[in-house]
Design a protein around this motif. Structure first.
Motif, PDB file in Angstrom:
ATOM      1  N   HIS A 112       0.845  -1.194   0.000  1.00  0.00           N
ATOM      2  CA  HIS A 112       0.000   0.000   0.000  1.00  0.00           C
ATOM      3  C   HIS A 112       0.884   1.248   0.000  1.00  0.00           C
ATOM      4  O   HIS A 112       0.938   1.980   0.989  1.00  0.00           O
ATOM      5  CB  HIS A 112      -0.903   0.033   1.244  1.00  0.00           C
ATOM      6  N   ASP A 113       1.578   1.487  -1.096  1.00  0.00           N
ATOM      7  CA  ASP A 113       2.438   2.674  -1.131  1.00  0.00           C
ATOM      8  C   ASP A 113       2.813   2.980  -2.580  1.00  0.00           C
ATOM      9  O   ASP A 113       2.113   2.551  -3.491  1.00  0.00           O
ATOM     10  CB  ASP A 113       3.670   2.475  -0.242  1.00  0.00           C
ATOM     11  N   SER A 114       3.914   3.666  -2.768  1.00  0.00           N
ATOM     12  CA  SER A 114       4.296   4.176  -4.088  1.00  0.00           C
ATOM     13  C   SER A 114       5.040   3.126  -4.912  1.00  0.00           C
ATOM     14  O   SER A 114       5.660   2.207  -4.366  1.00  0.00           O
ATOM     15  CB  SER A 114       5.204   5.390  -3.914  1.00  0.00           C
ATOM     16  N   PRO A 115       5.008   3.291  -6.244  1.00  0.00           N
ATOM     17  CA  PRO A 115       5.800   2.391  -7.086  1.00  0.00           C
ATOM     18  C   PRO A 115       7.298   2.507  -6.812  1.00  0.00           C
ATOM     19  O   PRO A 115       8.035   1.541  -6.982  1.00  0.00           O
ATOM     20  CB  PRO A 115       5.441   2.830  -8.511  1.00  0.00           C
ATOM     21  N   LEU A 129       7.932   0.225  -3.938  1.00  0.00           N
ATOM     22  CA  LEU A 129       7.794  -1.151  -4.413  1.00  0.00           C
ATOM     23  C   LEU A 129       9.061  -1.587  -5.150  1.00  0.00           C
ATOM     24  O   LEU A 129       9.566  -2.700  -4.936  1.00  0.00           O
ATOM     25  CB  LEU A 129       6.575  -1.267  -5.329  1.00  0.00           C
ATOM     26  N   GLU A 130       9.585  -0.718  -5.979  1.00  0.00           N
ATOM     27  CA  GLU A 130      10.821  -1.033  -6.711  1.00  0.00           C
ATOM     28  C   GLU A 130      11.977  -1.246  -5.734  1.00  0.00           C
ATOM     29  O   GLU A 130      12.786  -2.169  -5.899  1.00  0.00           O
ATOM     30  CB  GLU A 130      11.156   0.078  -7.701  1.00  0.00           C
ATOM     31  N   LYS A 131      12.060  -0.420  -4.720  1.00  0.00           N
ATOM     32  CA  LYS A 131      13.118  -0.544  -3.710  1.00  0.00           C
ATOM     33  C   LYS A 131      13.029  -1.902  -3.000  1.00  0.00           C
ATOM     34  O   LYS A 131      14.044  -2.589  -2.811  1.00  0.00           O
ATOM     35  CB  LYS A 131      12.976   0.603  -2.698  1.00  0.00           C
ATOM     36  N   ILE A 132      11.822  -2.295  -2.606  1.00  0.00           N
ATOM     37  CA  ILE A 132      11.645  -3.561  -1.884  1.00  0.00           C
ATOM     38  C   ILE A 132      11.980  -4.745  -2.779  1.00  0.00           C
ATOM     39  O   ILE A 132      12.685  -5.678  -2.372  1.00  0.00           O
ATOM     40  CB  ILE A 132      10.203  -3.684  -1.350  1.00  0.00           C
ATOM     41  N   LEU A 133      11.487  -4.733  -4.018  1.00  0.00           N
ATOM     42  CA  LEU A 133      11.731  -5.859  -4.916  1.00  0.00           C
ATOM     43  C   LEU A 133      13.196  -5.947  -5.336  1.00  0.00           C
ATOM     44  O   LEU A 133      13.704  -7.045  -5.602  1.00  0.00           O
ATOM     45  CB  LEU A 133      10.830  -5.757  -6.144  1.00  0.00           C
ATOM     46  N   THR A 134      13.872  -4.827  -5.395  1.00  0.00           N
ATOM     47  CA  THR A 134      15.309  -4.833  -5.692  1.00  0.00           C
ATOM     48  C   THR A 134      16.072  -5.487  -4.543  1.00  0.00           C
ATOM     49  O   THR A 134      16.980  -6.295  -4.767  1.00  0.00           O
ATOM     50  CB  THR A 134      15.820  -3.397  -5.927  1.00  0.00           C
ATOM     51  N   LYS A 135      15.682  -5.169  -3.305  1.00  0.00           N
ATOM     52  CA  LYS A 135      16.374  -5.728  -2.135  1.00  0.00           C
ATOM     53  C   LYS A 135      15.961  -7.162  -1.857  1.00  0.00           C
ATOM     54  O   LYS A 135      16.738  -7.939  -1.303  1.00  0.00           O
ATOM     55  CB  LYS A 135      16.098  -4.858  -0.907  1.00  0.00           C
ATOM     56  N   ASP A 169      -8.743   2.927  -9.398  1.00  0.00           N
ATOM     57  CA  ASP A 169      -7.399   3.216  -8.898  1.00  0.00           C
ATOM     58  C   ASP A 169      -6.314   3.135  -9.965  1.00  0.00           C
ATOM     59  O   ASP A 169      -5.164   3.466  -9.697  1.00  0.00           O
ATOM     60  CB  ASP A 169      -7.036   2.236  -7.769  1.00  0.00           C
ATOM     61  N   TRP A 170      -6.676   2.669 -11.162  1.00  0.00           N
ATOM     62  CA  TRP A 170      -5.662   2.388 -12.177  1.00  0.00           C
ATOM     63  C   TRP A 170      -4.784   3.608 -12.482  1.00  0.00           C
ATOM     64  O   TRP A 170      -3.559   3.501 -12.525  1.00  0.00           O
ATOM     65  CB  TRP A 170      -6.356   1.893 -13.447  1.00  0.00           C
ATOM     66  N   GLU A 171      -5.406   4.765 -12.636  1.00  0.00           N
ATOM     67  CA  GLU A 171      -4.633   5.986 -12.888  1.00  0.00           C
ATOM     68  C   GLU A 171      -4.730   6.975 -11.728  1.00  0.00           C
ATOM     69  O   GLU A 171      -4.358   8.146 -11.860  1.00  0.00           O
ATOM     70  CB  GLU A 171      -5.116   6.664 -14.179  1.00  0.00           C
ATOM     71  N   SER A 172      -5.208   6.532 -10.585  1.00  0.00           N
ATOM     72  CA  SER A 172      -5.355   7.404  -9.424  1.00  0.00           C
ATOM     73  C   SER A 172      -3.992   7.873  -8.908  1.00  0.00           C
ATOM     74  O   SER A 172      -3.092   7.056  -8.685  1.00  0.00           O
ATOM     75  CB  SER A 172      -6.090   6.655  -8.305  1.00  0.00           C
ATOM     76  N   PRO A 173      -3.826   9.190  -8.698  1.00  0.00           N
ATOM     77  CA  PRO A 173      -2.562   9.678  -8.146  1.00  0.00           C
ATOM     78  C   PRO A 173      -2.343   9.224  -6.700  1.00  0.00           C
ATOM     79  O   PRO A 173      -1.220   9.205  -6.212  1.00  0.00           O
ATOM     80  CB  PRO A 173      -2.689  11.206  -8.234  1.00  0.00           C
ATOM     81  N   ALA A 174      -3.409   8.835  -6.023  1.00  0.00           N
ATOM     82  CA  ALA A 174      -3.272   8.355  -4.642  1.00  0.00           C
ATOM     83  C   ALA A 174      -2.762   6.909  -4.593  1.00  0.00           C
ATOM     84  O   ALA A 174      -1.893   6.572  -3.796  1.00  0.00           O
ATOM     85  CB  ALA A 174      -4.610   8.468  -3.916  1.00  0.00           C
ATOM     86  N   PHE A 175      -3.305   6.046  -5.482  1.00  0.00           N
ATOM     87  CA  PHE A 175      -2.943   4.624  -5.448  1.00  0.00           C
ATOM     88  C   PHE A 175      -1.891   4.248  -6.489  1.00  0.00           C
ATOM     89  O   PHE A 175      -1.124   3.320  -6.274  1.00  0.00           O
ATOM     90  CB  PHE A 175      -4.193   3.763  -5.644  1.00  0.00           C
ATOM     91  N   ARG A 176      -1.905   4.928  -7.650  1.00  0.00           N
ATOM     92  CA  ARG A 176      -0.930   4.681  -8.719  1.00  0.00           C
ATOM     93  C   ARG A 176      -0.869   3.191  -9.070  1.00  0.00           C
ATOM     94  O   ARG A 176       0.202   2.587  -9.174  1.00  0.00           O
ATOM     95  CB  ARG A 176       0.434   5.229  -8.316  1.00  0.00           C
ATOM     96  N   ALA A 177      -2.047   2.609  -9.189  1.00  0.00           N
ATOM     97  CA  ALA A 177      -2.156   1.155  -9.376  1.00  0.00           C
ATOM     98  C   ALA A 177      -1.434   0.667 -10.633  1.00  0.00           C
ATOM     99  O   ALA A 177      -0.743  -0.355 -10.602  1.00  0.00           O
ATOM    100  CB  ALA A 177      -3.627   0.751  -9.422  1.00  0.00           C
ATOM    101  N   ARG A 178      -1.608   1.383 -11.735  1.00  0.00           N
ATOM    102  CA  ARG A 178      -0.946   0.954 -12.975  1.00  0.00           C
ATOM    103  C   ARG A 178       0.569   0.921 -12.812  1.00  0.00           C
ATOM    104  O   ARG A 178       1.227  -0.051 -13.208  1.00  0.00           O
ATOM    105  CB  ARG A 178      -1.321   1.870 -14.142  1.00  0.00           C
ATOM    106  N   GLU A 179       1.123   1.958 -12.196  1.00  0.00           N
ATOM    107  CA  GLU A 179       2.568   2.021 -12.017  1.00  0.00           C
ATOM    108  C   GLU A 179       3.078   0.905 -11.107  1.00  0.00           C
ATOM    109  O   GLU A 179       4.126   0.300 -11.372  1.00  0.00           O
ATOM    110  CB  GLU A 179       2.971   3.380 -11.454  1.00  0.00           C
ATOM    111  N   CYS A 180       2.334   0.621 -10.043  1.00  0.00           N
ATOM    112  CA  CYS A 180       2.729  -0.475  -9.141  1.00  0.00           C
ATOM    113  C   CYS A 180       2.664  -1.807  -9.875  1.00  0.00           C
ATOM    114  O   CYS A 180       3.558  -2.654  -9.741  1.00  0.00           O
ATOM    115  CB  CYS A 180       1.836  -0.495  -7.903  1.00  0.00           C
ATOM    116  N   TYR A 181       1.606  -1.987 -10.655  1.00  0.00           N
ATOM    117  CA  TYR A 181       1.467  -3.207 -11.457  1.00  0.00           C
ATOM    118  C   TYR A 181       2.667  -3.370 -12.394  1.00  0.00           C
ATOM    119  O   TYR A 181       3.241  -4.454 -12.512  1.00  0.00           O
ATOM    120  CB  TYR A 181       0.162  -3.145 -12.257  1.00  0.00           C
TER     121      TYR A 181
END
Length: 199
Positions: free
Chosen positions: A145-148, A151-157, A172-184
Motif C-alpha cells: 500500500h504505497d508508491s511504485p 515497491l521497486e526498492k523492496i523488490l530490488t532488495k 485506482d488504475w490511474e489514481s494519483p493516490a494509489f498509482r495502481a498501474r505504475e505499481c502493477y
C-alpha cells in the motif's frame, strides 16, 4: 482453478457490531458454492475481523475440506512485530487458528514506508524465507500500500519473494493516490506473480 479468490476480510455476521458473530450457515454455503464452482484460493490475515477470520477459515474450510482442495494465503502483521521472536509466535498461532500445517502463500502484511522499516528491522523477509526452506510456506510475498518507487526498492532488495498483492481496480488504475498501474508495471518488471485485492 478459477482466477477468483475468496477473501475472509468481510464475512456475513449475525450482529453487525460484533465481528466475532459470524453466520456460519451462510458462510459455509458460500464456501461450498465457491469450491463447487472451481474456486480454490482463500485469503485471510491475523488482524481480519479482530482475529475471527482465521478461526472462520478453520471452522468453515479446513475442518470441512481436505487440504488438497484449497489454497490458503495468510499474512504476518508487520506493524505488530516488536522483536524477532514475535514472528514465530504469531506464525504458530496462525497455523493453529486456521487448522493447517502449512500456508500455500504467506505474506508480510500491509507494507508501506513505515511498516517496511519495521519489516527490515526485525528480519521479516528472512523469516519468510526460513519458513519456505522448512516447507511451512510454499510461496512468499507481501501486500503493498504505497508508491511504485517504494515497491521497486523492496523488490530490488528482496528478489527472493514470489508474489505481490496489490490494490488494483478501474478507479485506482490511474489514481494519483494509489498509482495502481505504475505499481502493477513495477511488479511485472520484476517478474512477480500479482494477487489483486480490493478489485
Amino acid at each position: 482453478m478459477t482466477k477468483l479468490g475468496f477473501g475472509f476480510l468481510r464475512l456475513p455476521l449475525l450482529d453487525k457490531k460484533d465481528e466475532h458473530s459470524i453466520d456460519y450457515a451462510v458462510l459455509n454455503f458460500m464456501v461450498d458454492k465457491f469450491i463447487e464452482k472451481g474456486g480454490r484460493y482463500f485469503d485471510t490475515a491475523f488482524t481480519y475481523l479482530k482475529g475471527a477470520s482465521e478461526e472462520a477459515i478453520r471452522l468453515s474450510l479446513s475442518k470441512r475440506y481436505p487440504r488438497e482442495k484449497y489454497i490458503l494465503a495468510d499474512k504476518l502483521p508487520s506493524w505488530l512485530i516488536r522483536n524477532r521472536d514475535d514472528c514465530g509466535k504469531i506464525f504458530e498461532k496462525q497455523l493453529s487458528s486456521c487448522g493447517v500445517d502449512f500456508f500455500d502463500v504467506y505474506m508480510v502484511h500491509w507494507l508501506n514506508e513505515t511498516n517496511y522499516i519495521t519489516a527490515e528491522t526485525f528480519g521479516e523477509f528472512e523469516f519468510l524465507e526460513k519458513l519456505k526452506s522448512e516447507g511451512k510456506v510454499l510461496k512468499t510475498g507481501f501486500s503493498f500500500h504505497d508508491s511504485p518507487e517504494l515497491l521497486e526498492k523492496i523488490l530490488t532488495k528482496h528478489p527472493e519473494i514470489d508474489c505481490v498483492q496489490l490494490q488494483i481496480n478501474y478507479l485506482d488504475w490511474e489514481s494519483p493516490a494509489f498509482r495502481a498501474r505504475e505499481c502493477y508495471e513495477v511488479a511485472e518488471k520484476f517478474g512477480k506473480e500479482i494477487i489483486v485485492m480490493e478489485p
